[in-house]
Design an enzyme around this catalytic site. Structure first.
Site, PDB file in Angstrom:
ATOM      1  CB  SER A 142      20.874  24.834   6.847  1.00 17.40           C
ATOM      2  OG  SER A 142      20.878  25.105   5.462  1.00 17.40           O
ATOM      3  CE1 TYR A 155      15.614  24.813   6.971  1.00 15.90           C
ATOM      4  CE2 TYR A 155      17.106  26.041   5.566  1.00 15.90           C
ATOM      5  CZ  TYR A 155      16.767  24.875   6.228  1.00 15.90           C
ATOM      6  OH  TYR A 155      17.610  23.778   6.138  1.00 15.90           O
ATOM      7  CE  LYS A 159      17.544  24.164   9.898  1.00 14.26           C
ATOM      8  NZ  LYS A 159      17.554  23.013  10.841  1.00 14.26           N
TER       9      LYS A 159
END
Length: 270
Positions: A142, A155, A159
């Site tokens: 991401s 998250y 990533k």
């Protein structure tokens, strides 16, 4: 007994039931590729498989389980006899303050987003190297893997790990001397279902704002998949189809590190 793969090749896609994964599946089939689709959403997986023409295989898996990825590789090679692209794409998102999210939430995000990629690498890379043909692993990270805001610690951490893992894998593959390459995919806003999960303590307002921004400014998965394949065609390691979501902020982050600024102050200036 191995089947005969289409001349355009074979793509394996995890997280294929929706979002970017479904867009990749549709685009791969449009290119004449056979596809092997995997997800833990059995109904969604059946739906996307049912809409595709051409050579399609599917398997309901949990990417957290190494044995499930081995089964996926077994299916791909037994059905088509080769694999050309592996998209380690499955991912989840949880939001909330880092110290208030449960240990189970942290573990789930890291297991899916990081170990799911690791399990895909371990299942497919040895077979790809043994085949001795050009092939590529594409790991979905991401733009958040390059810089972080608050309320999505699991998250962002996962990533960032995928970015580092992909860079390390590039070195490992180069030293192995085969024809297997790797790319790291860094999406910005894409219209997927990853923001469906409710936010933890203090995060729901932020999550709703992100949902609204995504509706207004995101790419659709099908056009986005075409950009991803363009990056693959060009042999790119860094596949960043929305540079506007990354470039300026990445420069700001680099200045923050070089100038020894604190993240909060740096983010406040943007």
């Amino acid at each position: 007994m191995s089947g005969k793969a289409p001349s355009a090749g074979v793509a394996v896609i995890t997280g294929a039931a929706s979002g970017i994964g479904a867009g990749l599946a549709r685009h791969a089939v449009m290119r004449g590729m056979a596809v092997v689709l995997a997800d833990w959403d059995e109904a969604g997986l059946a739906a996307i498989a049912g809409e595709l023409s051409g050579e399609v295989a599917k398997l309901t898996i949990d990417v957290r389980k190494p044995s499930d990825l081995e089964a996926l590789a077994d299916l791909a090679y037994s059905r088509f006899g080769q694999v050309d692209l592996v998209f380690n794409n499955a991912g989840v998102l949880s939001a909330g303050q880092a110290w208030e999210l449960s240990a189970e939430t942290w573990q789930r995000v890291m297991d899916v987003n990081v170990m799911g990629v690791v399990n895909g690498i371990r299942a497919f890379v040895p077979r790809l190297l043994q085949a001795g043909k050009p092939a590529r692993i594409v790991n979905t990270a991401s733009v958040g893997g390059f810089f972080a805001n608050g309320l999505m610690g699991p998250y962002f951490a996962s990533k960032a790990a995928v970015v580092a893992l992909s860079e390390s894998l590039a070195h490992d593959l180069a030293s192995a001397g085969g024809k297997v390459s790797v790319s790291v995919l860094a999406p910005g806003p894409v219209n997927t279902g990853i923001l469906r999960e409710e936010g933890g303590a203090g995060a729901e307002t932020m999550m709703e704002r992100m949902r609204q921004l995504t509706k207004q400014h995101s790419a659709d998965p099908d056009s986005y998949a075409a950009l991803i394949f363009d990056g693959i065609d060009q042999g790119q390691f860094w596949i960043v189809p929305q540079p506007e979501a990354l470039d300026d902020r990445l420069k700001a982050r680099t200045r923050m590190i070089l100038d020894r600024q604190s993240p909060v102050a740096a983010m406040g200036k943007e």
